[in-house]
Design a protein around this motif. Sequence first.
Motif, PDB file in Angstrom:
ATOM      1  N   UNK A  59      -1.489  -2.435  -4.668  1.00  0.00           N
ATOM      2  CA  UNK A  59      -1.445  -3.772  -4.083  1.00  0.00           C
ATOM      3  C   UNK A  59      -0.343  -4.622  -4.703  1.00  0.00           C
ATOM      4  N   UNK A  60      -0.046  -4.386  -5.977  1.00  0.00           N
ATOM      5  CA  UNK A  60       0.982  -5.163  -6.669  1.00  0.00           C
ATOM      6  C   UNK A  60       2.387  -4.587  -6.484  1.00  0.00           C
ATOM      7  N   UNK A  61       2.491  -3.406  -5.884  1.00  0.00           N
ATOM      8  CA  UNK A  61       3.793  -2.761  -5.704  1.00  0.00           C
ATOM      9  C   UNK A  61       4.577  -3.476  -4.613  1.00  0.00           C
ATOM     10  N   UNK A  62       5.814  -3.888  -4.960  1.00  0.00           N
ATOM     11  CA  UNK A  62       6.673  -4.604  -4.019  1.00  0.00           C
ATOM     12  C   UNK A  62       7.049  -3.706  -2.837  1.00  0.00           C
ATOM     13  N   UNK A  63       6.977  -4.252  -1.642  1.00  0.00           N
ATOM     14  CA  UNK A  63       7.416  -3.539  -0.450  1.00  0.00           C
ATOM     15  C   UNK A  63       6.458  -2.467   0.043  1.00  0.00           C
ATOM     16  N   UNK A  64       5.194  -2.537  -0.360  1.00  0.00           N
ATOM     17  CA  UNK A  64       4.219  -1.532   0.052  1.00  0.00           C
ATOM     18  C   UNK A  64       3.069  -2.206   0.801  1.00  0.00           C
ATOM     19  N   UNK A  65       2.821  -1.764   2.031  1.00  0.00           N
ATOM     20  CA  UNK A  65       1.721  -2.287   2.838  1.00  0.00           C
ATOM     21  C   UNK A  65       0.492  -1.415   2.575  1.00  0.00           C
ATOM     22  N   UNK A  86       6.480   3.086   7.048  1.00  0.00           N
ATOM     23  CA  UNK A  86       7.728   3.851   6.928  1.00  0.00           C
ATOM     24  C   UNK A  86       7.593   4.993   5.920  1.00  0.00           C
ATOM     25  N   UNK A  87       8.495   5.960   6.045  1.00  0.00           N
ATOM     26  CA  UNK A  87       8.498   7.131   5.162  1.00  0.00           C
ATOM     27  C   UNK A  87       8.724   6.735   3.703  1.00  0.00           C
ATOM     28  N   UNK A  88       9.559   5.739   3.472  1.00  0.00           N
ATOM     29  CA  UNK A  88       9.841   5.302   2.110  1.00  0.00           C
ATOM     30  C   UNK A  88       8.598   4.794   1.392  1.00  0.00           C
ATOM     31  N   UNK A  89       7.684   4.202   2.128  1.00  0.00           N
ATOM     32  CA  UNK A  89       6.463   3.685   1.519  1.00  0.00           C
ATOM     33  C   UNK A  89       5.529   4.820   1.076  1.00  0.00           C
ATOM     34  N   UNK A  90       5.610   5.962   1.725  1.00  0.00           N
ATOM     35  CA  UNK A  90       4.794   7.115   1.304  1.00  0.00           C
ATOM     36  C   UNK A  90       5.185   7.529  -0.105  1.00  0.00           C
ATOM     37  N   UNK A  91       6.483   7.638  -0.325  1.00  0.00           N
ATOM     38  CA  UNK A  91       6.982   8.025  -1.652  1.00  0.00           C
ATOM     39  C   UNK A  91       6.702   6.940  -2.688  1.00  0.00           C
ATOM     40  N   UNK A  92       6.858   5.677  -2.290  1.00  0.00           N
ATOM     41  CA  UNK A  92       6.596   4.560  -3.203  1.00  0.00           C
ATOM     42  C   UNK A  92       5.138   4.565  -3.654  1.00  0.00           C
ATOM     43  N   UNK A 109      -1.574  12.135   1.121  1.00  0.00           N
ATOM     44  CA  UNK A 109      -1.816  12.507   2.513  1.00  0.00           C
ATOM     45  C   UNK A 109      -1.517  11.344   3.447  1.00  0.00           C
ATOM     46  N   UNK A 110      -0.628  10.456   3.015  1.00  0.00           N
ATOM     47  CA  UNK A 110      -0.259   9.315   3.845  1.00  0.00           C
ATOM     48  C   UNK A 110       0.631   9.777   4.993  1.00  0.00           C
ATOM     49  N   UNK A 111       0.517   9.104   6.120  1.00  0.00           N
ATOM     50  CA  UNK A 111       1.351   9.389   7.279  1.00  0.00           C
ATOM     51  C   UNK A 111       2.063   8.102   7.715  1.00  0.00           C
TER      52      UNK A 111
END
Length: 115
Positions: A59-65, A86-92, A109-111
């Motif tokens: 929840x505190x990670x910037x740019x992550x929904x 987005x794909x970048x948020x999976x890695x984040x 297992x995020x999509x």
Amino acid sequence: MKTVGFLKTLGSVVAMVVACNVYAQASGPATDTTSAAASVKAGKRANHQLGRKVRGVLAKTQGLDVSNIAVRARGGAVTLTGSVPSQGQIETAGDAAKGVAGVTSVTNKLTVMQQ
């Protein structure tokens, strides 16, 4: 008459011995069951706390929904399920979860959410 009295006494003694033996066997495992239940409860509590820690870090990670992310922890192994925009948020999300103290592995297992 002496035989009848003797048999009654013998029957009572046998009944007492059997009752004591059954009681002794039944009370032994009860303490093991109690300690096993306490151990399971402590493990569930630890898993719940670790899941909450990971969820807080996400929840505190910037740019992550995190609105569609579910976190499950079991013995230090964390599983992330759900969807992100987005794909970048999976890695984040995976990297953030790996950085939490107590996490031994992360199964991501995020999509990507279809819009």
